[in-house]
Motif scaffolding. Structure first.
Motif, mmCIF file in Angstrom:
data_model
loop_
_atom_site.group_PDB
_atom_site.id
_atom_site.type_symbol
_atom_site.label_atom_id
_atom_site.label_comp_id
_atom_site.label_asym_id
_atom_site.label_seq_id
_atom_site.Cartn_x
_atom_site.Cartn_y
_atom_site.Cartn_z
ATOM 1 N N ASP A 177 0.434 -0.643 -0.557
ATOM 2 C CA ASP A 177 -0.223 0.121 0.006
ATOM 3 C C ASP A 177 0.722 1.418 0.174
ATOM 4 N N ASP A 178 1.380 1.266 0.582
ATOM 5 C CA ASP A 178 3.141 2.023 0.777
ATOM 6 C C ASP A 178 3.716 2.402 -0.444
ATOM 7 N N TYR A 179 3.141 1.967 -1.526
ATOM 8 C CA TYR A 179 3.788 1.855 -2.505
ATOM 9 C C TYR A 179 3.819 2.190 -3.463
ATOM 10 N N ALA A 180 1.972 1.572 -3.528
ATOM 11 C CA ALA A 180 1.210 2.440 -4.075
ATOM 12 C C ALA A 180 0.475 3.094 -4.381
ATOM 13 N N GLN A 181 0.950 3.569 -2.692
ATOM 14 C CA GLN A 181 0.312 5.752 -2.110
ATOM 15 C C GLN A 181 1.196 6.248 -3.430
ATOM 16 N N GLY A 182 2.854 6.222 -2.955
ATOM 17 C CA GLY A 182 4.442 6.854 -3.912
ATOM 18 C C GLY A 182 4.401 6.591 -4.863
ATOM 19 N N VAL A 183 4.074 5.891 -5.749
ATOM 20 C CA VAL A 183 4.027 5.766 -7.705
ATOM 21 C C VAL A 183 3.388 6.398 -7.848
ATOM 22 N N LEU A 184 1.573 6.420 -7.572
ATOM 23 C CA LEU A 184 0.876 7.334 -7.674
ATOM 24 C C LEU A 184 0.378 8.296 -8.439
ATOM 25 N N SER A 185 1.162 8.534 -6.572
ATOM 26 C CA SER A 185 1.232 10.019 -6.469
ATOM 27 C C SER A 185 1.952 10.476 -7.234
ATOM 28 N N THR A 186 3.213 10.692 -7.957
ATOM 29 C CA THR A 186 3.727 11.393 -9.263
ATOM 30 C C THR A 186 2.947 11.175 -10.753
ATOM 31 N N VAL A 187 1.773 10.460 -10.602
ATOM 32 C CA VAL A 187 1.120 11.021 -11.456
ATOM 33 C C VAL A 187 0.624 11.988 -11.772
ATOM 34 N N PRO A 188 0.884 13.069 -13.033
ATOM 35 C CA PRO A 188 0.229 14.230 -12.782
ATOM 36 C C PRO A 188 -1.275 14.600 -12.571
ATOM 37 N N ALA A 189 -1.658 15.423 -11.847
ATOM 38 C CA ALA A 189 -3.587 15.254 -11.555
ATOM 39 C C ALA A 189 -3.770 15.073 -12.843
ATOM 40 N N PRO A 190 -3.938 15.987 -13.477
ATOM 41 C CA PRO A 190 -4.630 16.111 -14.864
ATOM 42 C C PRO A 190 -4.978 14.898 -15.788
ATOM 43 N N SER A 191 -3.479 14.496 -15.890
ATOM 44 C CA SER A 191 -3.793 12.763 -16.203
ATOM 45 C C SER A 191 -4.479 11.411 -15.175
ATOM 46 N N ARG A 192 -4.658 12.031 -14.153
ATOM 47 C CA ARG A 192 -5.643 10.765 -13.286
ATOM 48 C C ARG A 192 -7.033 10.592 -13.146
ATOM 49 N N VAL A 193 -6.854 10.352 -14.611
ATOM 50 C CA VAL A 193 -8.079 9.735 -15.525
ATOM 51 C C VAL A 193 -7.798 7.898 -15.410
ATOM 52 N N LEU A 194 -8.888 6.858 -15.597
ATOM 53 C CA LEU A 194 -8.447 6.304 -15.835
ATOM 54 C C LEU A 194 -9.805 5.304 -16.358
ATOM 55 N N MET A 195 -9.963 5.112 -17.509
ATOM 56 C CA MET A 195 -10.939 4.039 -18.053
ATOM 57 C C MET A 195 -10.642 2.905 -19.038
ATOM 58 N N THR A 196 -11.166 2.011 -18.072
ATOM 59 C CA THR A 196 -10.921 0.525 -17.755
ATOM 60 C C THR A 196 -12.336 -0.959 -18.483
ATOM 61 N N ALA A 197 -12.419 -1.164 -18.585
ATOM 62 C CA ALA A 197 -13.410 -2.090 -19.076
ATOM 63 C C ALA A 197 -14.799 -1.896 -18.404
ATOM 64 N N HIS A 198 -14.859 -2.220 -17.332
ATOM 65 C CA HIS A 198 -15.459 -2.198 -16.433
ATOM 66 C C HIS A 198 -15.023 -1.399 -14.868
ATOM 67 N N ASP A 199 -16.500 -1.010 -14.402
ATOM 68 C CA ASP A 199 -16.060 -0.272 -13.065
ATOM 69 C C ASP A 199 -15.767 -1.441 -11.955
ATOM 70 N N ALA A 200 -14.317 -1.776 -12.608
ATOM 71 C CA ALA A 200 -13.836 -2.411 -10.886
ATOM 72 C C ALA A 200 -12.784 -1.860 -10.606
ATOM 73 N N PHE A 201 -12.207 -0.257 -10.221
ATOM 74 C CA PHE A 201 -11.672 0.779 -9.777
ATOM 75 C C PHE A 201 -11.855 1.668 -8.728
ATOM 76 N N GLY A 202 -13.569 1.543 -8.687
ATOM 77 C CA GLY A 202 -13.976 2.374 -8.014
ATOM 78 C C GLY A 202 -13.507 2.745 -6.849
#
Length: 322
Positions: A177-202
């Motif tokens: 969880d610490d790794y996920a928090q750290g790595v995902l925080s480096t994604v630029p805010a405008p790019s934090r849009v995750l489009m996938t096949a179905h709503d599994a990532f809510g």
């Protein structure tokens, strides 16, 4: 032969059979556990250790929303010492049968161990919730506690071992969880849009600050219509979203149609990678474990959306001894 002699012979035979059976029980003490999904099976193996033998009904690429039991599944479920299933209407086609096992006391819906206040309500069905809690390690810890407690209830003489194994595994989950928090925080805010096949990532989106858009609903049983594809293709172009993601347990047909629809509008979109949503990877592979599954997803998403990721993700850090 007298009646007394006959009784002695029968008694001696019974004693001999008991003695012969004793080594077999001693040599094979493992509890027979059946889990519906690979994620739950992985939890049971880590917490049960050598005291359990675990079988997962649903393997790589299998969609639990639409999975129907086979004849061999029914035999395995009936013979198991314990059945661990998710609940929250994930195993929709199996729910009636699994509820019967639960009422008999031989099955536990471990996903129901997540407190209701932490669940995301289903948009279409009252009293139903998004079942995809494994997408966030911090939420998954509640399920791990439920697995630990179910095993301890089944074999209380081994409760201390299950607790120690669970504590060690939970420490690894916390690091994930610490790794996920750290790595995902480096994604630029405008790019934090995750489009996938179905709503599994809510739950993923809520935990890590991503807007999540699924072409289909929470269940893969719903089909995306042509109008939905057109609307999302327009959204991709208008918001300059450059990567979408396919899922290993869901057909990529709709995502390919999205890419083509965006191209028709003069906007280039790539497939950012294949994510593990409702099933893990191949057994024996890194992605065939829960930690490997989430590491893969987090690293793939961050890399595709402009984040800064270490070589080979968390697995690379572990191998480097960091």
């Amino acid at each position: 032969m007298t009646r007394l002699s006959r009784r002695r012979l029968l008694g001696q035979a019974a004693s001999a059979l008991a003695l012969a059976a004793t080594p077999l029980r001693a040599a094979s003490p493992a509890l027979d556990i059946v889990a519906t999904t690979g994620m739950i099976a992985d939890a049971a193996r880590n917490i049960g250790g050598d005291l359990v033998v675990v079988r997962a009904l649903m393997g790589p690429g299998v969609d639990p929303h639409s999975y129907r039991q086979t004849r061999s599944d029914i035999v395995a479920l009936t013979r198991a010492d314990l059945v661990l299933w998710h609940g929250l209407y994930l195993e929709a086609q199996l729910e009636e049968m699994l509820l019967k096992f639960s009422r008999r006391g031989t099955a536990v819906a471990v996903g129901e161990g997540v407190p209701r206040r932490l669940l995301i309500a289903h948009d279409e069905y009252e009293g139903r919730f998004d079942p995809h809690v494994w997408m966030v390690p911090a939420l998954w810890t509640h399920v791990l506690h439920a697995v630990r407690d179910a095993l301890a209830d089944l074999a209380p003489e081994h409760a201390d071992t299950f607790a120690a194994n669970a504590d060690a595994y939970l420490a690894r989950i916390a690091r994930l969880d610490d790794y996920a928090q750290g790595v995902l925080s480096t994604v630029p805010a405008p790019s934090r849009v995750l489009m996938t096949a179905h709503d599994a990532f809510g739950y993923f989106g809520r935990a890590y600050g991503f807007e999540v858009i699924g072409v289909q609903g929470i269940s893969t049983e719903s089909e995306a219509g042509l109008n939905r594809i057109r609307t999302l293709a327009t959204l991709l172009a208008e918001r300059d979203i450059r990567a979408v993601f396919v899922e290993t347990s869901v057909s990529d047909r709709n995502m390919r149609a999205l890419v083509e629809g965006a191209a028709a509008k003069g906007h280039t979109v790539t497939i950012g990678g294949a994510l593990f949503s409702d099933a893990m990877g191949t057994p024996g592979s890194y992605e065939g474990s829960y930690i490997g599954m989430i590491d893969h997803n987090v690293t793939t998403i961050a890399a595709a959306l402009g984040g800064q990721v270490p070589s080979r993700g968390m697995d690379g850090l572990l191998q480097a001894g960091l």
